[in-house]
Design a protein around this motif. Structure first.
Motif, PDB file in Angstrom:
ATOM      1  N   LEU A   1     -33.857   7.420  45.124  1.00 41.08           N
ATOM      2  CA  LEU A   1     -32.723   8.148  44.333  1.00 41.08           C
ATOM      3  C   LEU A   1     -31.249   7.993  44.937  1.00 41.08           C
ATOM      4  O   LEU A   1     -30.503   7.783  44.182  1.00 41.08           O
ATOM      5  CB  LEU A   1     -32.865   9.681  43.902  1.00 41.08           C
ATOM      6  N   GLU A   2     -31.283   8.387  46.269  1.00 41.31           N
ATOM      7  CA  GLU A   2     -30.000   7.968  46.904  1.00 41.31           C
ATOM      8  C   GLU A   2     -29.280   6.489  46.904  1.00 41.31           C
ATOM      9  O   GLU A   2     -28.240   6.446  46.545  1.00 41.31           O
ATOM     10  CB  GLU A   2     -30.009   8.492  48.343  1.00 41.31           C
ATOM     11  N   GLN A   3     -30.196   5.665  46.857  1.00 37.67           N
ATOM     12  CA  GLN A   3     -29.740   4.294  46.757  1.00 37.67           C
ATOM     13  C   GLN A   3     -29.154   3.913  45.540  1.00 37.67           C
ATOM     14  O   GLN A   3     -28.412   3.280  44.897  1.00 37.67           O
ATOM     15  CB  GLN A   3     -30.697   3.258  47.494  1.00 37.67           C
ATOM     16  N   VAL A   4     -30.028   4.513  44.463  1.00 40.64           N
ATOM     17  CA  VAL A   4     -29.974   4.116  42.994  1.00 40.64           C
ATOM     18  C   VAL A   4     -28.449   4.727  42.543  1.00 40.64           C
ATOM     19  O   VAL A   4     -27.936   4.253  41.919  1.00 40.64           O
ATOM     20  CB  VAL A   4     -30.911   4.761  41.969  1.00 40.64           C
ATOM     21  N   VAL A   5     -28.357   6.015  43.038  1.00 39.03           N
ATOM     22  CA  VAL A   5     -26.998   6.882  42.664  1.00 39.03           C
ATOM     23  C   VAL A   5     -25.864   5.909  43.197  1.00 39.03           C
ATOM     24  O   VAL A   5     -24.827   5.713  42.680  1.00 39.03           O
ATOM     25  CB  VAL A   5     -26.839   8.186  43.417  1.00 39.03           C
ATOM     26  N   THR A   6     -25.897   5.255  44.520  1.00 39.21           N
ATOM     27  CA  THR A   6     -24.975   4.485  45.045  1.00 39.21           C
ATOM     28  C   THR A   6     -24.720   3.312  44.473  1.00 39.21           C
ATOM     29  O   THR A   6     -23.867   2.879  44.064  1.00 39.21           O
ATOM     30  CB  THR A   6     -25.240   4.142  46.450  1.00 39.21           C
ATOM     31  N   SER A   7     -25.771   2.617  43.877  1.00 41.35           N
ATOM     32  CA  SER A   7     -25.893   1.407  43.041  1.00 41.35           C
ATOM     33  C   SER A   7     -25.208   1.809  41.590  1.00 41.35           C
ATOM     34  O   SER A   7     -24.369   0.838  41.330  1.00 41.35           O
ATOM     35  CB  SER A   7     -27.444   1.070  42.619  1.00 41.35           C
ATOM     36  N   ILE A   8     -25.441   2.777  41.133  1.00 41.60           N
ATOM     37  CA  ILE A   8     -24.691   3.131  39.812  1.00 41.60           C
ATOM     38  C   ILE A   8     -23.216   3.186  40.199  1.00 41.60           C
ATOM     39  O   ILE A   8     -22.337   2.607  39.473  1.00 41.60           O
ATOM     40  CB  ILE A   8     -24.928   4.453  39.404  1.00 41.60           C
ATOM     41  N   ALA A   9     -22.734   3.912  41.114  1.00 47.31           N
ATOM     42  CA  ALA A   9     -21.388   3.861  41.638  1.00 47.31           C
ATOM     43  C   ALA A   9     -20.592   2.621  41.589  1.00 47.31           C
ATOM     44  O   ALA A   9     -19.692   2.227  41.457  1.00 47.31           O
ATOM     45  CB  ALA A   9     -21.246   4.898  42.780  1.00 47.31           C
ATOM     46  N   SER A  10     -21.478   1.597  42.596  1.00 46.36           N
ATOM     47  CA  SER A  10     -20.842   0.355  42.856  1.00 46.36           C
ATOM     48  C   SER A  10     -20.846  -0.462  41.533  1.00 46.36           C
ATOM     49  O   SER A  10     -19.754  -1.088  41.335  1.00 46.36           O
ATOM     50  CB  SER A  10     -21.780  -0.390  43.729  1.00 46.36           C
ATOM     51  N   VAL A  11     -21.830  -0.539  40.783  1.00 49.67           N
ATOM     52  CA  VAL A  11     -21.709  -1.234  39.342  1.00 49.67           C
ATOM     53  C   VAL A  11     -20.297  -0.356  38.784  1.00 49.67           C
ATOM     54  O   VAL A  11     -19.548  -1.354  37.976  1.00 49.67           O
ATOM     55  CB  VAL A  11     -22.904  -1.087  38.655  1.00 49.67           C
ATOM     56  N   ALA A  12     -20.128   0.754  38.422  1.00 54.91           N
ATOM     57  CA  ALA A  12     -19.104   1.238  37.439  1.00 54.91           C
ATOM     58  C   ALA A  12     -17.687   0.778  38.237  1.00 54.91           C
ATOM     59  O   ALA A  12     -16.828   0.614  37.642  1.00 54.91           O
ATOM     60  CB  ALA A  12     -19.273   2.726  37.481  1.00 54.91           C
ATOM     61  N   ASP A  13     -17.792   1.070  39.639  1.00 52.82           N
ATOM     62  CA  ASP A  13     -16.527   0.360  40.361  1.00 52.82           C
ATOM     63  C   ASP A  13     -16.275  -0.851  40.204  1.00 52.82           C
ATOM     64  O   ASP A  13     -14.982  -1.219  39.806  1.00 52.82           O
ATOM     65  CB  ASP A  13     -16.747   0.740  41.939  1.00 52.82           C
ATOM     66  N   THR A  14     -17.067  -1.858  40.001  1.00 52.57           N
ATOM     67  CA  THR A  14     -16.914  -3.210  39.504  1.00 52.57           C
ATOM     68  C   THR A  14     -16.316  -3.273  38.057  1.00 52.57           C
ATOM     69  O   THR A  14     -15.594  -4.146  37.865  1.00 52.57           O
ATOM     70  CB  THR A  14     -17.954  -4.029  40.114  1.00 52.57           C
ATOM     71  N   ALA A  15     -17.265  -2.624  37.333  1.00 50.64           N
ATOM     72  CA  ALA A  15     -16.903  -3.119  35.937  1.00 50.64           C
ATOM     73  C   ALA A  15     -15.871  -2.230  35.357  1.00 50.64           C
ATOM     74  O   ALA A  15     -15.393  -2.837  34.371  1.00 50.64           O
ATOM     75  CB  ALA A  15     -18.276  -2.526  35.209  1.00 50.64           C
ATOM     76  N   GLU A  16     -15.248  -1.336  36.074  1.00 51.00           N
ATOM     77  CA  GLU A  16     -14.323  -0.503  35.424  1.00 51.00           C
ATOM     78  C   GLU A  16     -14.361   0.145  34.103  1.00 51.00           C
ATOM     79  O   GLU A  16     -15.246   0.382  33.708  1.00 51.00           O
ATOM     80  CB  GLU A  16     -12.855  -1.287  35.873  1.00 51.00           C
ATOM     81  N   GLU A  17     -13.215  -0.336  33.148  1.00 46.37           N
ATOM     82  CA  GLU A  17     -13.310   0.108  31.936  1.00 46.37           C
ATOM     83  C   GLU A  17     -14.438  -0.455  30.877  1.00 46.37           C
ATOM     84  O   GLU A  17     -14.663   0.249  29.989  1.00 46.37           O
ATOM     85  CB  GLU A  17     -11.999  -0.383  31.139  1.00 46.37           C
ATOM     86  N   LYS A  18     -15.150  -1.380  31.552  1.00 38.12           N
ATOM     87  CA  LYS A  18     -16.394  -2.137  30.664  1.00 38.12           C
ATOM     88  C   LYS A  18     -17.570  -0.902  30.732  1.00 38.12           C
ATOM     89  O   LYS A  18     -18.492  -0.977  30.098  1.00 38.12           O
ATOM     90  CB  LYS A  18     -16.519  -3.420  31.318  1.00 38.12           C
ATOM     91  N   PHE A  19     -17.134   0.076  31.830  1.00 36.45           N
ATOM     92  CA  PHE A  19     -18.578   1.015  31.962  1.00 36.45           C
ATOM     93  C   PHE A  19     -18.432   2.228  30.959  1.00 36.45           C
ATOM     94  O   PHE A  19     -19.175   2.988  30.784  1.00 36.45           O
ATOM     95  CB  PHE A  19     -18.368   1.715  33.239  1.00 36.45           C
ATOM     96  N   VAL A  20     -17.199   2.222  30.432  1.00 37.41           N
ATOM     97  CA  VAL A  20     -17.068   3.434  29.414  1.00 37.41           C
ATOM     98  C   VAL A  20     -18.296   3.837  28.468  1.00 37.41           C
ATOM     99  O   VAL A  20     -18.713   4.889  28.060  1.00 37.41           O
ATOM    100  CB  VAL A  20     -15.797   3.237  28.523  1.00 37.41           C
ATOM    101  N   PRO A  21     -18.818   2.578  27.683  1.00 31.33           N
ATOM    102  CA  PRO A  21     -19.978   2.748  26.939  1.00 31.33           C
ATOM    103  C   PRO A  21     -21.199   3.583  27.468  1.00 31.33           C
ATOM    104  O   PRO A  21     -22.078   3.952  26.929  1.00 31.33           O
ATOM    105  CB  PRO A  21     -20.330   1.415  26.558  1.00 31.33           C
ATOM    106  N   TYR A  22     -21.409   3.345  28.720  1.00 30.78           N
ATOM    107  CA  TYR A  22     -22.635   3.780  29.580  1.00 30.78           C
ATOM    108  C   TYR A  22     -22.238   5.296  30.202  1.00 30.78           C
ATOM    109  O   TYR A  22     -23.107   5.812  30.813  1.00 30.78           O
ATOM    110  CB  TYR A  22     -22.897   2.721  30.426  1.00 30.78           C
TER     111      TYR A  22
END
Length: 806
Positions: free
Chosen positions: A217-238
């Motif tokens: 769970l710790e790693q998955v939470v950080t994965s989500i953060a990393s994806v959002a950080d790269t995707a920026e505004e494209k993460f809004v729908p999620y």
């Protein structure tokens, strides 16, 4: 060293056409122990002085050794030796100049990985490690080449609920992959990535509640953060898919063993908020702030090594970026713990050999050998947190400006002594120096007396740091900070003692620059000179040139603040600057020497003309220099001579114009490496026509000049060209407007492209003038329709944006 040289001879003899020599060499090679072979072979591969044939043989033998004798040799090596082998191979792949050797080293690495996969037990666990490492070491090339294979494979592996260790390492590899992945590559996979991560997060959250397991769970939470950080505004729908669960974790994961999970979730929430922006985040902002405030209120109860501390400090800074001025209300809660962390003082000691034996690096101590059986020791615990806290203070000052004024005094008292803090580079590279001009900007609101007091507290320390700082990276940051402070404070900020000390320091930097170049040239004549040494010399040269740019920055700030009254002080540096622009100097020297003379002309005219004989010839020659950077500096100089130089520079402007036109018309004028120089030439031609029309055939040149617009790369010069264009339109210039305003559609396109490319911004004075031109045409019916019809959709939007904002 002698043994290694003998080994090179042995490798050479293994390739001998003489059967006897080759056989004897093979027998000798077989007697060498396996670990020694590996050491010697790696050294041969990495040695830049080793001939390619010998390196090739070493690579072949090492791969064969790992292939045929892995089980006999590798498990018996120490962990340090195993790590060293992996490091050496990766480093060689990154730095080896020969494609042939690089491929062979990659083959060795592949062979080692193949063997390790079986040796470590789970093939997938090791593969995830390898992918994660490659994603970091070879970014972004690795991502560009293998995104289609890696992302799907990692997501599939993360779904294996029966192997948590493999899941965790797949998630860690995904973090490494997405951190350095170009946004455009990630977006097509975003929907799949998000859905997989959400399913896994929900499952692992249930697992945490039922079994208490938290690693995945710790790693998955950080994965989500990393994806959002790269995707920026494209993460809004999620956003709505994740935020409720993440807030639930922060609210409920209060046990001591869940501190790291809670810290990572706080980080994830703040990164998602920053990615999606204020509008999307605001409905949750209040609830998130309350959760953070509750944690912050309990901050004093946290242990010093609590991982939540560093996550909290960074999260507050991101919240400040999201909320802007609205964050000011939270400063009373945030600043106490932040200042406490930023004020951490490292424990240091002077130790003899006996003392060192009683201390361990595992206890957080690092040592520097001082000779004579003495060492300097520093306990590094808390330094990372201190560096992060200093960077967050910089963030608050930058974002809140006058809203941070209540804290400027205590922060400046913290930061100024840190200009001499040698224990952590990030404090000097991204903390103390950067904060100085930002704190002055914050303090302005309290009036000139308060601002001057703060500057006096900084000034001496900054000048002394410029004179004594040994590290070139840190020195450049301090010099840049000092230049920004001078620009902000303006005339009168330096007294005679400051000028005297600063002049001596800058003179010393320039003299050192020339001396270092001579030493490097001497080393190139040395018998030990090779490609490896040349690489080192080029690195040194780049460092020296970067310091030269900062000397130029400081002189620019002094000239712009003090104008011609500073010229007597400048004369102590004059001959050194003249030396920079000599035709025999490297292009970077000539570029920055010309930039300094550009500033003299721009800010000290017409008094600057008394030095003209020292630089005008160099300026003229440089207009068609082979280096685009030099051409750009020279062209800019012609422009400022026309604009500010006065009557004395008129003959030079006339003489320079044909050369400028020749550069603009050259076949490769618009290729990437030349475009900035060309745009400065275009701007210079415009300035000559605008400020010195007697130097040019304006009617003949104007149609050509109009066809070269807009400037898209050099935004500062683009504004000058639009100002002149407005002058011409507002005066109803018949050449620019054309018969019956026939050129207006073309002018509309120029304006639209300028706005779309952000060459014109709403804050630029010319934007209102351009908008007025558009509005005048708006009321003309058919002409407006004709102009708009010539624009594409992006250009039409740009015109509308200009009308709405200017």
């Amino acid at each position: 060293m002698a043994e290694q040289q003998q080994f090179y001879i042995l490798l050479g003899n293994l390739m001998s056409p003489d059967n006897d020599i080759r056989k004897q060499s093979e027998e000798a090679y077989d007697t060498i122990p396996g670990q020694t072979k590996i050491t010697f072979l790696l050294q041969a591969i990495r040695d830049a002085a080793c001939v390619e044939e010998v390196k090739t043989m070493a690579a072949v033998l090492l791969r064969r050794l790992l292939s045929s004798s892995f089980e006999e040799i590798y498990p018996g090596l120490t962990v340090d030796m195993q790590t060293a082998i992996k490091t050496e191979l990766v480093t060689s792949i990154q730095t080896e100049a020969s494609p042939n050797i690089r491929k062979k080293v990659a083959d060795i690495a592949a062979e080692l990985c193949r063997n390790l996969l079986g040796w470590l037990g789970d093939i997938r666990y090791a593969a995830c490690n390898a992918i994660g490492q490659m994603a970091t070491d070879f970014a972004p090339t690795f991502q560009k080449k293998f995104h289609d294979k890696v992302i799907s494979a990692l997501l599939q592996t993360m779904e294996d609920q029966t192997n948590p260790r493999v899941q965790a390492h797949a998630a860690a590899a995904l973090i490494n992959f997405t951190e350095d992945c170009p946004k455009s590559l990630l977006i097509p996979y975003l929907d799949s990535l998000v859905q997989h991560l959400h399913v896994i997060m929900v499952a692992k959250l249930q697992e945490l509640i039922q079994k208490g397991t938290k690693l995945v769970l710790e790693q998955v939470v950080t994965s989500i953060a990393s994806v959002a950080d790269t995707a920026e505004e494209k993460f809004v729908p999620y956003y709505d898919l994740f935020m409720p669960s993440l807030k639930h974790i922060v609210e409920n994961a209060v046990q001591k063993e869940l501190r790291l999970l809670r810290g990572k979730t706080i980080e994830c929430i703040s990164l998602i908020g920053l990615a999606v922006g204020k509008d999307k985040f605001m409905p949750d902002a209040s609830a998130v702030m309350q959760l953070l405030l509750k944690t912050q209120t309990d901050f004093n109860d946290l242990e010093d090594d609590d991982p939540q501390i560093s996550y909290m400090i960074s999260a507050w800074a991101r919240m400040c970026k999201i909320l802007g001025k609205e964050f000011q209300q939270y400063l009373p809660v945030v600043m106490g713990p932040l200042m406490k962390t930023a004020s951490i003082k490292p424990e240091v000691a002077l130790l003899d050999t006996q003392d060192m034996e009683n201390m361990s690096e595992d206890d957080g101590w690092e040592f520097v050998n001082l000779g004579d059986q003495q060492s300097f020791g520093i306990k590094t615990a808390g330094l990372e947190e201190k560096a992060t806290a200093c960077q967050m203070l910089v963030c608050y000052a930058k974002e809140l400006k006058e809203g941070f004024v209540e804290y400027t005094e205590q922060v400046v008292k913290l930061m100024v002594p840190l200009l001499k803090f040698y224990f952590h580079d990030d404090i000097l590279l991204m903390g103390a120096p950067e904060s100085m001009p930002l704190l002055l900007e914050c303090a302005r609101v309290r009036g000139p007396d308060y601002l001057t007091q703060m500057w006096h507290f900084m000034c001496d320390a900054l000048i002394k740091a410029i004179g004594t700082e040994p590290d070139s990276d840190v020195l450049s940051e301090i010099m840049h900070s000092f230049a920004k402070c001078i620009e902000l404070m303006g005339e009168g900020c330096l007294n005679s003692e400051h000028f005297e000390e600063l002049g001596g320091i800058l003179k010393g930097k320039l003299e050192e620059h020339f001396k270092n170049q001579e030493l490097r040239q001497a080393k190139r004549q040395d018998e030990d000179y090779d490609e490896g040494m040349e690489e080192t010399l080029q690195d040194e040269d780049e460092n020296d040139v970067y310091i030269l740019t900062k000397v130029s920055d400081i002189l620019h700030s002094v000239f712009s603040s003090y104008k011609e009254q500073v010229l007597p002080w400048f004369e102590q540096l004059l001959q050194l600057i003249v030396q920079l622009v000599c035709p025999s100097r490297p292009w970077a020297d000539r570029q920055w020497g010309l930039c300094i003379f550009d500033d003299v002309v721009e800010h000290c005219s017409p008094s600057s003309f008394k030095y003209a004989e020292l630089f005008l010839r160099a300026m003229a020659l440089s207009l068609c220099d082979t280096s685009p950077e030099v051409r750009q500096a020279a062209a800019y100089g012609v422009g400022v001579m026309a604009q500010y130089g006065g009557e004395n520079y008129r003959p030079f402007c006339t003489e320079a114009l044909p050369t400028l036109l020749g550069v603009i018309h050259s076949p490769d004028a618009k290729v990437k490496e030349n475009v900035n120089a060309t745009e400065n030439c275009i701007s210079a031609v415009g300035k000559v026509m605008r400020f010195r029309p007697e130097c040019a055939n304006v009617n003949e040149i104007l149609p050509h000049w109009l066809s070269w617009l807009p400037l898209n790369e050099d935004k500062e010069e683009a504004v000058h060209t639009f100002d002149f264009l407005c002058d011409l339109i507002e005066s109803n210039n018949p050449i620019v407007l054309g018969p019956d305003n026939a050129n207006l559609p073309k002018i509309f396109q120029i304006i639209a492209e300028g706005v779309a490319n952000e060459s014109v911004k709403s804050e630029d004075a010319c934007s209102k003038r351009l908008a007025n031109v558009i509005r005048q045409v708006q009321g003309s019916g058919g002409l407006w329709t004709q102009c708009v019809a010539m624009l594409n959709e992006t250009q039409q939007k740009a015109i509308q944006d200009l009308l709405n904002t200017a």
